[in-house]
Design an enzyme around this catalytic site. Structure first.
Site, PDB file in Angstrom:
ATOM      1  N   LYS A 278       0.904  -1.125   0.087  1.00  0.00           N
ATOM      2  CA  LYS A 278       0.019   0.108  -0.083  1.00  0.00           C
ATOM      3  C   LYS A 278       0.996   1.231   0.050  1.00  0.00           C
ATOM      4  O   LYS A 278       1.883   1.091   0.692  1.00  0.00           O
ATOM      5  CB  LYS A 278      -0.742   0.046   1.163  1.00  0.00           C
ATOM      6  N   ARG A 352     -10.077 -11.569   1.696  1.00  0.00           N
ATOM      7  CA  ARG A 352     -11.073 -12.640   1.175  1.00  0.00           C
ATOM      8  C   ARG A 352     -10.353 -14.090   1.396  1.00  0.00           C
ATOM      9  O   ARG A 352     -10.911 -14.936   1.454  1.00  0.00           O
ATOM     10  CB  ARG A 352     -11.476 -12.278  -0.207  1.00  0.00           C
TER      11      ARG A 352
HETATM   12  N1  BES Z   1      -8.415  -3.697   4.236  1.00  0.00           N
HETATM   13  C1  BES Z   1      -8.425  -3.301   2.925  1.00  0.00           C
HETATM   14  C2  BES Z   1      -9.722  -2.487   2.474  1.00  0.00           C
HETATM   15  C3  BES Z   1      -9.753  -1.108   2.955  1.00  0.00           C
HETATM   16  C4  BES Z   1      -9.482   0.009   2.445  1.00  0.00           C
HETATM   17  C5  BES Z   1     -10.367  -0.930   4.402  1.00  0.00           C
HETATM   18  C6  BES Z   1      -9.491   1.353   3.078  1.00  0.00           C
HETATM   19  C7  BES Z   1     -10.470   0.383   5.188  1.00  0.00           C
HETATM   20  C8  BES Z   1      -9.978   1.418   4.389  1.00  0.00           C
HETATM   21  C9  BES Z   1      -8.361  -4.629   2.093  1.00  0.00           C
HETATM   22  O1  BES Z   1      -7.701  -5.586   2.414  1.00  0.00           O
HETATM   23  C10 BES Z   1      -7.721  -4.064   0.595  1.00  0.00           C
HETATM   24  O2  BES Z   1      -6.633  -3.616   0.370  1.00  0.00           O
HETATM   25  N2  BES Z   1      -8.579  -4.046  -0.222  1.00  0.00           N
HETATM   26  C11 BES Z   1      -8.239  -3.731  -1.570  1.00  0.00           C
HETATM   27  C12 BES Z   1      -8.830  -4.776  -2.612  1.00  0.00           C
HETATM   28  C13 BES Z   1      -8.403  -4.506  -4.108  1.00  0.00           C
HETATM   29  C14 BES Z   1      -6.656  -4.857  -4.227  1.00  0.00           C
HETATM   30  C15 BES Z   1      -8.925  -5.349  -4.965  1.00  0.00           C
HETATM   31  C16 BES Z   1      -8.855  -2.394  -2.009  1.00  0.00           C
HETATM   32  O3  BES Z   1      -9.915  -1.929  -1.498  1.00  0.00           O
HETATM   33  O4  BES Z   1      -8.123  -1.643  -2.747  1.00  0.00           O
HETATM   34 MN    MN Z   2      -5.472  -5.382   1.785  1.00  0.00          MN
END
Ligand code: BES
Ligand code: MN
Ligand code: ZN
Length: 494
Positions: A278, A352
């Site tokens: 990230k 997931r």
């Molecule tokens: N934990 C994150 C989702 C999230 C993002 C929660 C911002 C709270 C605030 C999750 O694990 C994630 O990173 N999801 C990705 C999925 C994508 C790679 C398909 C996302 O939402 O960017």
């Molecule tokens: Mn994530």
């Protein structure tokens, strides 16, 4: 914090603060006798316009004579006395009492008669808001909070007659227990990643079970999960030096043989994104990526406190998502416990990956329903913002129950379609399924992914990415969706 419900006359209450409500016309109705005792002071203040007439506005009258109360808090109800206004009113009362630094108060709630809800609903929400308003998180401050800081310790909810007194007592107890569950969820959510590892969560589960005969706790470690074939879970957990845990809290309050409700929480104790790292900005907030798990802990706490006669299994899939030499790489393929193979196209779609194996594990409980709660997608924040959680389900009845529980509890969820037409976004050239479905409808495709592992039971998914925590000056866990989950469980009991 102690909340009691009793019947008695408002003017006779010896209290640091008597809370009175004005009516839709902005007048003091049933308490005119209190007003008379004060020589008409209260109605004069209201008539002069000192109390703004919209729901939840308050006016503290710091000294009064003629009645036994030391102060009076006047609260405006606004013109439409419906549930939505009542939520504002309850929050307003809670804020004003905490702000006034009184230790004790009496709330004469008779005049808060709602058009669309009964007194039990009101007392539940009011009690919950009052306890929640006093929440603080100081575990990591070196200077402990000022010891002689005034703290609201006791609130009496006063009704003139005895109508529904017993029911009101139960409702207030439910509100307090819900707030206590929310406080646990907030504490766990607010703890930093280095003080809230998967093993720390296992310890929390054991703490919850201490002295509670109806709750048994078990946690699977990585060796056991590997043996079970949970290679999807392990693909996330293996990149961290903290050992992943599948925590199972089995509460047997119901009849033997009654099918349990399973609540399954995403417990990523920190989400760096893994190799699909990230960006750095606000990455600290990924400590909140276990707020789904935190809500399961909180709900279990409330269930225990209320000794609910129902079988509920709280499951937590706890792991840390880290980049490392042995972490999963984009393109890696793993076999889940279900036998389905998964191409990990993005290691940041890790929630997931841990949940799918936990869902397969849940089959052994022959559940009546499985509800998973997860901070699963950033896309959820784009779709629904920070006020409403996303709800997806393979079962209309379950979806309706959760939707209405959210409305009743003032902790809303909105259903998104789990339509088959989205499933093809998860096609993989190399495995049975890909772990991402591209940018469009990211919350739905995440739900579609989970649905492939939830075919054996009625299942629903709550994406709480936008609602479980706040950013900015108010940064912190909210305790949601504990109120929704508690209401859902209560509805299954009665
Ligand atoms: N934990 C994150 C989702 C999230 C993002 C929660 C911002 C709270 C605030 C999750 O694990 C994630 O990173 N999801 C990705 C999925 C994508 C790679 C398909 C996302 O939402 O960017
Ligand atoms: Mn994530
Ligand atoms: Zn995550």
């Amino acid at each position: 914090m102690e909340i009691t419900v009793k019947s008695g006359g408002a003017a006779k209450q010896q209290t640091q603060c008597l809370v009175l409500f004005t009516d839709a016309k902005g007048e003091l109705p049933a308490f005119s006798s209190v007003d008379q005792e004060t020589g008409g002071l209260l109605s004069a203040l209201v008539a002069r316009g000192d109390l703004k007439q919209s729901a939840g506005q308050t006016l503290m009258v710091p000294t009064v004579t003629g009645i036994k109360a030391e102060r009076v808090l006047l609260v405006a109800t606004g013109e439409e006395l419906k549930a939505a206004a009542a939520e504002k009113i309850c929050a307003g009362v809670a804020r004003a009492l905490i702000g006034a630094r009184v230790q004790e108060a009496v709330i004469a709630f008779d005049d808060l008669e709602l058009e669309d809800r009964d007194s039990t609903w009101l007392l539940n929400i009011l009690s919950r808001e009052i306890v929640s308003a006093g929440y603080t998180f100081n575990e990591f401050k070196s200077k402990k909070a000022d010891k002689d800081a005034a703290k609201l310790e006791a609130v009496t909810l006063l009704q003139a007659g005895r109508k529904a007194l017993e029911e009101n007592k139960v409702a207030a107890a439910q509100g307090v227990a819900t707030a206590n569950g929310m406080a646990l969820a907030r504490d766990l959510g607010n703890r930093p990643g280095n003080a809230c590892t998967p093993k720390d969560l296992t310890e929390e589960a054991k703490k919850l079970a201490k002295g509670v005969a109806k709750l048994s706790v078990k946690a699977l470690g990585e060796d056991e999960m590997t043996k079970l074939g949970m290679h999807s879970f392990m693909s996330v957990s293996k990149g961290s030096s903290e050992e992943g845990q599948l925590i199972i809290m089995d509460y047997k309050g119901g009849q033997k043989g009654d099918q349990p409700i399973v609540l399954l929480g995403k417990g990523i104790t920190f989400d760096t994104g893994g190799i699909s790292l990230k960006p750095g900005a606000a990455m600290d907030e990924m400590k909140f990526d276990m707020c789904g798990a935190a809500s399961v802990f909180g709900t279990m706490k409330t269930i225990i406190e209320l000794e609910l006669p129902i079988n509920v299994i709280g499951m937590v899939a706890a792991a840390e998502n880290m980049p490392a030499g042995n972490a999963s790489k984009p393109g890696d393929i793993v076999t889940s416990m279900s036998g389905q193979t998964i191409e990990i196209l993005n290691t940041d779609a890790e929630g997931r990956l841990v949940l799918c194996d936990a869902l397969t594990y849940a089959e052994r409980f022959k559940p009546k329903a499985v509800v998973d709660i997860a901070t699963l997608t950033g896309a959820c924040i784009f779709a629904l913002g920070h006020t409403i959680s996303a709800l997806l389900s393979n079962n209309d009845e379950l979806a309706d129950s959760l939707f209405s529980a959210g409305n009743v509890a003032g902790d809303k969820a909105w259903r998104l379609p789990l339509d088959d037409s989205y499933q093809k976004q998860l096609d993989s050239n190399f495995a049975d399924i890909a772990n991402i479905g591209g940018r469009p409808a990211g919350t739905i495709t995440a739900g579609c992914f989970l649905s492939r592992f939830a075919k054996e039971f009625p299942w629903a998914h709550l994406d709480v990415a936008g609602t479980a925590s706040k950013s900015g000056g108010d940064k912190g866990a909210t305790g949601r969706p504990v109120p929704l989950l508690v209401q859902y469980v209560l509805d299954q009991v009665s």
